[in-house]
Each structure stands twice: as C-alpha cells, then as structure tokens.
Design an enzyme around this catalytic site. Structure first.
Site, PDB file in Angstrom:
ATOM      1  N   ASP A 125      17.239  -5.267  77.198  1.00 33.00           N
ATOM      2  CA  ASP A 125      18.277  -5.381  78.071  1.00 33.00           C
ATOM      3  C   ASP A 125      19.255  -4.232  77.853  1.00 33.00           C
ATOM      4  O   ASP A 125      19.028  -3.684  76.763  1.00 33.00           O
ATOM      5  CB  ASP A 125      18.943  -6.795  77.741  1.00 33.00           C
ATOM      6  N   ASP A 151      22.892  -3.758  79.056  1.00 31.38           N
ATOM      7  CA  ASP A 151      24.337  -4.217  78.511  1.00 31.38           C
ATOM      8  C   ASP A 151      24.460  -5.061  77.533  1.00 31.38           C
ATOM      9  O   ASP A 151      23.909  -6.222  77.749  1.00 31.38           O
ATOM     10  CB  ASP A 151      25.310  -4.350  79.936  1.00 31.38           C
ATOM     11  N   ASP A 166      20.867 -10.324  75.247  1.00 29.14           N
ATOM     12  CA  ASP A 166      21.810 -11.098  74.832  1.00 29.14           C
ATOM     13  C   ASP A 166      22.233 -12.331  75.672  1.00 29.14           C
ATOM     14  O   ASP A 166      23.475 -12.759  75.669  1.00 29.14           O
ATOM     15  CB  ASP A 166      23.079 -10.228  74.431  1.00 29.14           C
TER      16      ASP A 166
END
Length: 217
Positions: A10, A12, A169
C-alpha cells in the site's frame, strides 16, 4: 507456503510516510475557511482513508454536499501543489527495497490514491522507475478491498497471487490481499487508529518496522 517472488505495498502509511504533507494540506484548508487547525496526532490515523475522510474530519459539522465537494476539491488542489515536501520512506523501507532488489525479486504498489497523485509522488520520491507495477485507485474499475487491482498488479509484475505478499495499514488492504489469495502483512507503524482491532483483520503477519519484512521473505 508458496515461494514469494513479489512484494506489494500500500502507499500511504505503508511505503511512504505521507501524513505530514496530507495533514498540512488539511490545516491550510482549515485556515482558509477560518477554522482552527488540528493537531498532527489527531489527523494522522485518518490519512489512509483519503481526502474525503480528511475533509470530514476537518469539517464534521458540514452536511451540504456541494460545500463538501468544494472543500474536497480545494483540499486536493492544495495537496497536489505540496505533494512531496515532507513525505519520506518509512524507517527501514530503503533497506527492505534494496533487499528485495538484491534477491532479484519484484516489488510494486497497490493504492486507492488516484493516479494523478500517485504517479508524481512516486516520481518525486525516486521510486517510479524501480517499481514493477504501480496500481492506483483509478487503474481498475474496482478499488480495494476488491481483488481486481491486486490481480492487475500480479499481471504487470509477471507474478501470481500465491507468489505475492501484500503489506498494508488498513483493514481494506488486508481484505484485498486475502480476497486475491495473497499472503498479507499489517504495517503496525502506519496510520492505524487506537480504536482499530487489527487482530480481527485476518492477516498472516504483522510488523512494527518495515525491515522486519525481510525475515518473512
């Protein structure tokens, strides 16, 4: 366990620490609109949810859709112009990427961030030419947690889902990886709120620092 030959991230909160620039853009918008700025600690856990969530965080009292749309558009203008001022790779990420490349494995990005922000960010951070794939939120019809962007990443990286590991996250990251048949890793160092129960996400692993992923490979 299938042999891993591709590591997918991922963006960000996993690959790049973009929170300082995204939080700064929100606070500039708040000041423009005559509101008090928010603390970085208050903004950080919301960054992975994107611009709409950040505008909602900054202006929780708003219900008028046209005003919300105006603010979101302005937020994105501000952020685009200050895209990579304070954004950096997370600690240990440089070491991890170098390890992946040294092992002649492939790596890439699967994000819900739109391509017109993802691509210049990857260029400015110096990683665009090194990634085997960069899949943005508008690269496919469906976005994470749907597996479609994960499958496109596999195709571009010349890999298969069972040979990929995906690090993220947010719960939708883990869901997307699981839905695609990949192994999954929670980036505990990312933008995870203290109200979230990551042990319920169903990931295979979790790490506190990026370079801990080396041991999983």
């Amino acid at each position: 366990m299938s042999k891993i030959n591709t590591v997918l991230f991922d963006l960000d909160g996993t690959l790049i620490d973009t929170a300082p620039d995204m939080a700064n853009a929100l606070n500039i918008l708040l000041e423009e609109e005559g509101f008090d700025i928010l603390s970085f600690a208050h903004i950080r856990p919301v960054v992975s949810d994107g611009s709409a969530a950040l505008v909602q965080l900054g202006f929780p009292q708003l219900e008028d859709e046209s005003t919300i749309d105006r603010l979101k558009k302005r937020y994105l203008e501000i952020y685009e112009n200050k895209l990579c001022v304070h954004s950096v790779l997370f600690p240990g990420m440089k070491k991890l990427i170098e390890h992946i490349e040294d092992q002649e494995m492939r790596w890439g990005v699967v994000t819900n961030k739109p391509g017109w922000l993802t691509d210049p960010l990857m260029e400015q951070i110096g990683l665009a030419e090194r990634a085997a794939c960069i899949i943005s939120g508008d690269s496919t019809k469906n976005r994470k947690p749907h597996p479609e962007p994960m499958y496109l990443a596999c195709k571009q990286a010349n890999s298969r889902p069972e040979n990929c590991i995906y690090i993220g996250d947010a719960q939708r990251d883990i869901q997307a990886g699981v839905n695609a048949g990949m192994q999954t890793v929670i980036a505990n160092y990312g933008y995870i709120g203290n109200w979230e129960s990551t042990n319920e996400w169903g990931a295979d692993f979790s790490v506190d620092k990026a370079d801990e992923i080396i041991d999983l490979l």
